[in-house]
Design an enzyme around this catalytic site. Structure first.
Site, PDB file in Angstrom:
ATOM      1  N   LEU A 195      -6.483  -5.444  -8.458  1.00 53.81           N
ATOM      2  CA  LEU A 195      -6.003  -6.009  -7.235  1.00 53.81           C
ATOM      3  C   LEU A 195      -6.435  -5.089  -6.185  1.00 53.81           C
ATOM      4  O   LEU A 195      -5.886  -3.819  -6.080  1.00 53.81           O
ATOM      5  CB  LEU A 195      -4.798  -6.584  -7.285  1.00 53.81           C
ATOM      6  CG  LEU A 195      -4.081  -7.087  -8.182  1.00 53.81           C
ATOM      7  CD1 LEU A 195      -2.903  -7.651  -8.011  1.00 53.81           C
ATOM      8  CD2 LEU A 195      -5.106  -8.530  -8.740  1.00 53.81           C
ATOM      9  N   ARG A 209      -1.371   0.606   6.959  1.00 47.10           N
ATOM     10  CA  ARG A 209      -0.900   1.961   7.274  1.00 47.10           C
ATOM     11  C   ARG A 209      -1.753   3.036   7.196  1.00 47.10           C
ATOM     12  O   ARG A 209      -1.551   4.345   7.309  1.00 47.10           O
ATOM     13  CB  ARG A 209       0.323   2.054   6.278  1.00 47.10           C
ATOM     14  CG  ARG A 209       1.765   1.321   6.745  1.00 47.10           C
ATOM     15  CD  ARG A 209       2.737   1.618   5.846  1.00 47.10           C
ATOM     16  NE  ARG A 209       2.688   0.950   4.531  1.00 47.10           N
ATOM     17  CZ  ARG A 209       3.499   1.271   3.334  1.00 47.10           C
ATOM     18  NH1 ARG A 209       4.328   2.355   3.767  1.00 47.10           N
ATOM     19  NH2 ARG A 209       3.305   0.606   2.443  1.00 47.10           N
ATOM     20  N   THR A 228       0.828 -10.830  -4.956  1.00 45.39           N
ATOM     21  CA  THR A 228      -0.015 -10.375  -6.231  1.00 45.39           C
ATOM     22  C   THR A 228      -0.192 -11.416  -7.329  1.00 45.39           C
ATOM     23  O   THR A 228      -1.273 -11.560  -7.719  1.00 45.39           O
ATOM     24  CB  THR A 228       1.018  -9.098  -6.630  1.00 45.39           C
ATOM     25  OG1 THR A 228       2.298  -9.700  -6.680  1.00 45.39           O
ATOM     26  CG2 THR A 228       0.991  -8.159  -6.020  1.00 45.39           C
ATOM     27  N   ASP A 279      -5.411   0.868  -5.857  1.00 48.67           N
ATOM     28  CA  ASP A 279      -5.066   2.063  -4.645  1.00 48.67           C
ATOM     29  C   ASP A 279      -3.887   2.983  -5.760  1.00 48.67           C
ATOM     30  O   ASP A 279      -3.575   3.668  -4.919  1.00 48.67           O
ATOM     31  CB  ASP A 279      -4.318   1.575  -3.538  1.00 48.67           C
ATOM     32  CG  ASP A 279      -2.986   0.711  -3.787  1.00 48.67           C
ATOM     33  OD1 ASP A 279      -2.622   0.543  -5.090  1.00 48.67           O
ATOM     34  OD2 ASP A 279      -2.283   0.194  -2.834  1.00 48.67           O
ATOM     35  N   GLY A 313       9.611  -2.383  -7.485  1.00 49.97           N
ATOM     36  CA  GLY A 313      10.469  -3.530  -7.890  1.00 49.97           C
ATOM     37  C   GLY A 313      11.382  -2.849  -9.101  1.00 49.97           C
ATOM     38  O   GLY A 313      11.018  -1.881  -9.664  1.00 49.97           O
ATOM     39  N   ASN A 319       9.091  -1.041 -11.443  1.00 46.54           N
ATOM     40  CA  ASN A 319       7.922  -1.536 -11.789  1.00 46.54           C
ATOM     41  C   ASN A 319       6.880  -0.864 -11.311  1.00 46.54           C
ATOM     42  O   ASN A 319       6.540  -0.757 -10.182  1.00 46.54           O
ATOM     43  CB  ASN A 319       8.039  -3.096 -11.450  1.00 46.54           C
ATOM     44  CG  ASN A 319       6.663  -3.829 -11.634  1.00 46.54           C
ATOM     45  OD1 ASN A 319       5.904  -3.454 -12.772  1.00 46.54           O
ATOM     46  ND2 ASN A 319       6.506  -4.619 -10.838  1.00 46.54           N
TER      47      ASN A 319
HETATM   48  C1  UD1 Z   1       4.082  -4.584  -6.077  1.00 45.82           C
HETATM   49  C2  UD1 Z   1       5.436  -5.215  -6.935  1.00 45.82           C
HETATM   50  C3  UD1 Z   1       6.473  -4.330  -7.382  1.00 45.82           C
HETATM   51  C4  UD1 Z   1       5.988  -2.888  -7.820  1.00 45.82           C
HETATM   52  C5  UD1 Z   1       4.839  -2.291  -6.899  1.00 45.82           C
HETATM   53  C6  UD1 Z   1       4.176  -1.171  -7.132  1.00 45.82           C
HETATM   54  C7  UD1 Z   1       4.980  -7.578  -6.589  1.00 45.82           C
HETATM   55  C8  UD1 Z   1       5.671  -8.845  -6.002  1.00 45.82           C
HETATM   56  N1  UD1 Z   1       5.608  -6.498  -6.393  1.00 45.82           N
HETATM   57  O1  UD1 Z   1       4.876  -4.441  -4.855  1.00 45.82           O
HETATM   58  O2  UD1 Z   1       7.199  -4.752  -8.231  1.00 45.82           O
HETATM   59  O3  UD1 Z   1       6.918  -2.042  -7.827  1.00 45.82           O
HETATM   60  O4  UD1 Z   1       3.781  -3.355  -6.588  1.00 45.82           O
HETATM   61  O5  UD1 Z   1       3.270  -0.497  -6.393  1.00 45.82           O
HETATM   62  O6  UD1 Z   1       3.961  -7.576  -7.140  1.00 45.82           O
HETATM   63  N2  UD1 Z   1      -2.446  -7.270  -3.258  1.00 45.82           N
HETATM   64  C9  UD1 Z   1      -3.648  -8.303  -3.186  1.00 45.82           C
HETATM   65  N3  UD1 Z   1      -3.394  -9.493  -2.545  1.00 45.82           N
HETATM   66  C10 UD1 Z   1      -2.144  -9.829  -2.104  1.00 45.82           C
HETATM   67  C11 UD1 Z   1      -1.178  -8.927  -2.228  1.00 45.82           C
HETATM   68  C12 UD1 Z   1      -1.401  -7.553  -2.684  1.00 45.82           C
HETATM   69  O7  UD1 Z   1      -4.636  -7.907  -3.803  1.00 45.82           O
HETATM   70  O8  UD1 Z   1      -1.801 -10.780  -1.580  1.00 45.82           O
HETATM   71  C13 UD1 Z   1      -2.948  -6.113  -3.712  1.00 45.82           C
HETATM   72  C14 UD1 Z   1      -2.851  -4.885  -2.778  1.00 45.82           C
HETATM   73  O9  UD1 Z   1      -4.385  -4.681  -2.412  1.00 45.82           O
HETATM   74  C15 UD1 Z   1      -2.220  -3.841  -3.576  1.00 45.82           C
HETATM   75  C16 UD1 Z   1      -1.648  -4.358  -4.844  1.00 45.82           C
HETATM   76  O10 UD1 Z   1      -1.959  -5.737  -4.782  1.00 45.82           O
HETATM   77  O11 UD1 Z   1      -3.409  -2.980  -4.375  1.00 45.82           O
HETATM   78  C17 UD1 Z   1      -0.360  -4.286  -4.669  1.00 45.82           C
HETATM   79  O12 UD1 Z   1       0.098  -4.661  -3.469  1.00 45.82           O
HETATM   80  P1  UD1 Z   1       1.398  -4.106  -2.491  1.00 45.82           P
HETATM   81  O13 UD1 Z   1       1.850  -5.245  -1.362  1.00 45.82           O
HETATM   82  O14 UD1 Z   1       1.450  -2.835  -2.083  1.00 45.82           O
HETATM   83  O15 UD1 Z   1       2.764  -4.498  -3.669  1.00 45.82           O
HETATM   84  P2  UD1 Z   1       3.939  -4.575  -3.277  1.00 45.82           P
HETATM   85  O16 UD1 Z   1       4.354  -6.187  -3.129  1.00 45.82           O
HETATM   86  O17 UD1 Z   1       4.415  -3.552  -2.473  1.00 45.82           O
HETATM   87 CA    CA Z   2       3.099  -1.338  -1.796  1.00 49.28          CA
END
Ligand code: UD1
Ligand code: CA
Length: 450
Positions: free
Chosen positions: A8, A15, A78, A102, A139, A169
């Site tokens: 992903l 940021r 996600t 990342d 999470g 998580n």
């Molecule tokens: C997510 C998890 C959280 C976990 C954390 C670990 C969910 C809802 N939560 O948090 O439980 O502890 O990761 O880092 O999954 N991305 C996409 N498309 C989207 C959203 C995100 O491709 O629509 C990708 C981002 O580029 C990134 C990754 O998914 O590489 C994680 O996204 P991020 O927003 O950082 O995750 P959190 O919601 O903070």
């Molecule tokens: Ca994050």
């Protein structure tokens, strides 16, 4: 069992405050996405699927054919991100490994363990968890009294009690493929307007399905890059890993904290690295070398038993027993034969110096082919550029170039000849000849040694 890998990487990376998409930010000389690629590529027969959104075109250009790309037009979380890969992957592999683009410090062994754990149980998913008192917004893993995983609660939605949970998580999962694709359709929208991949956990638990977890042994692997501060943290950790691995393979590093070695650098045994040294790109160093202090070597090959001190070496080839510096600069295409000596303030570009040749002080050698046992006197220079074009200088074996000679190219100096101090050599010099003056002219023929 077959596995597909989904990475992903659609997030905005806001940021970072950067025009460069986050996955392409350099970490020890390589885009950070490259580390995730290297850890995950060998885990599947097929190329990974990457979900991209922000900066998609640049990321595609960078990774090219190695990746199957799918676009997530709107960042709806996600769960939604993974859904974008359904069309490509549904009905193919037995398992799907999901990770983020990342998290560059993740190790291949950890990913393998998650896949193996999922491969050997009946339930639909295995998640990587980490124990930490510093939750960093991760999470929380909710378990029942029997220790069975019930849900992942996002920080924003957590009760004060849930916030105290220290099992987190990590965001890396392996799913049974058929269950993943059918269950994603059931995801509801969260309070924040996103489809959470993490809600699959409670879906499974409600159906009485068992969820396995793998506890991360080294929390540092899970550092995600959200800011440039995280980037610097990661680079420090990665550097420590690289230096340790090298030391354990027989390289002495006097001061690891001031030694910057890129991940693809190779170094032979009993080589010693002094402080403030940078070894970059695909540099290879042989055995028993003394490198630094204060040296930078980029994309170069160095043989055995070489010594390089306070110098900069770029895209060069250095054979065994060469010593360089202090304060010299080898530029692209410098090639030093065995036992060559380059002393203080020398610059060499696109040139070959044959076995045992010496240039001790203040010289510039560019576009030159120099034979064996040549002595380049202090301050001698190849005048290789006439203002429009570069020209070649050829210096044959055993030549003695007097101090401060100007060698005006194109030029060839025959075997065992000499130029006088301060001469400006504009015409070819035959073998065994002495030339002096401005412009240099022949004053004698050297006697052949009998
Ligand atoms: C997510 C998890 C959280 C976990 C954390 C670990 C969910 C809802 N939560 O948090 O439980 O502890 O990761 O880092 O999954 N991305 C996409 N498309 C989207 C959203 C995100 O491709 O629509 C990708 C981002 O580029 C990134 C990754 O998914 O590489 C994680 O996204 P991020 O927003 O950082 O995750 P959190 O919601 O903070
Ligand atoms: Ca994050």
């Amino acid at each position: 069992m077959t596995t597909d890998v989904v990475i992903l990487a659609a997030g905005e990376g806001s940021r970072m405050l950067s025009e460069l998409p986050k996955p392409l930010h350099p970490l020890l000389g390589k885009p950070l996405i490259e580390y995730v690629m290297e850890a995950s590529e060998p885990l599947s027969e097929k190329s990974p699927v990457m979900v991209v959104g922000h900066g998609a075109d640049l990321i595609k250009d960078n990774l090219g054919e190695r990746v199957r790309f799918v676009e997530q037009a709107e960042l709806l979380g996600t769960g939604h991100a993974v859904q974008q890969a359904e069309e490509l992957l549904s009905g193919h592999s037995d398992l799907v490994l999901i990770l983020y683009g990342d998290m560059p410090l993740i190790r291949q062994g950890t990913l393998k363990l998650i896949i193996e754990t999922q491969g050997s149980h009946e339930g639909p998913m295995t998640i990587l968890t980490v124990e930490s008192a510093n939750p960093r917004g991760f999470g929380r893993i909710k378990r029942d009294s029997g220790g069975n995983i019930q849900a992942i609660v996002e920080e924003a939605d957590a009760s004060p009690e849930e916030l105290l949970i220290t099992e987190l998580n990590a965001g890396i999962y392996c799913f049974r493929s058929d269950w993943l694709w059918s269950s994603l359709k059931k995801l509801g929208i969260s309070s924040s307007g996103e489809y959470y991949l993490t809600d699959l956990v409670s879906l499974a638990a409600e159906d009485g399905l068992s969820i396995k977890s793998v506890l991360a042994g080294d929390p540092e692997e899970l550092i995600g890059i959200n800011t440039r501060v995280h980037l610097a943290e990661s680079s420090q950790i990665l550097r420590k890993r690289i230096n340790q691995e090298l030391m354990l393979s027989g390289v002495t590093i006097i001061d690891p904290s001031s030694t910057y070695i890129d991940p693809d650098v190779a170094i032979g045994r009993d080589t010693m690295i002094y402080p403030n040294t940078y070894l970059q790109g695909n540099t290879v160093l042989g055995q028993k070398c003394l490198i630094g202090p204060g040296t930078r070597i980029i994309n170069s090959q160095v043989g055995n038993s070489c010594q390089i001190e306070f110098s900069v070496i770029e895209s060069s080839l250095i054979e065994d027993g060469v010593d360089i510096g202090p304060f010299s600069h080898l530029r692209k295409g410098a090639h030093l034969g065995p036992g060559v000596h380059v002393g203080n303030f020398g610059e060499i570009k696109d040139s070959y110096l044959g076995k045992g040749s010496k240039m001790g002080h203040f010289s510039y050698i560019g576009d030159a082919q120099i034979g064996a046992d040549v002595n380049i006197g202090a301050g001698a220079i190849t005048c290789n550029f006439d203002g429009k074009e570069k020209h070649q200088t050829v210096i044959k074996d055993g030549v003695f170039i007097g101090s401060d000679s100007m060698l005006v190219a194109p030029l060839e100096i025959g075997e065992n000849s000499r130029t006088g101090a301060g001469s400006v050599v504009t015409k070819d010099v035959p073998p065994d000849t002495v030339v002096v003056g401005i412009p240099a002219r022949q004053i004698s023929k050297k006697k052949k040694a009998t």
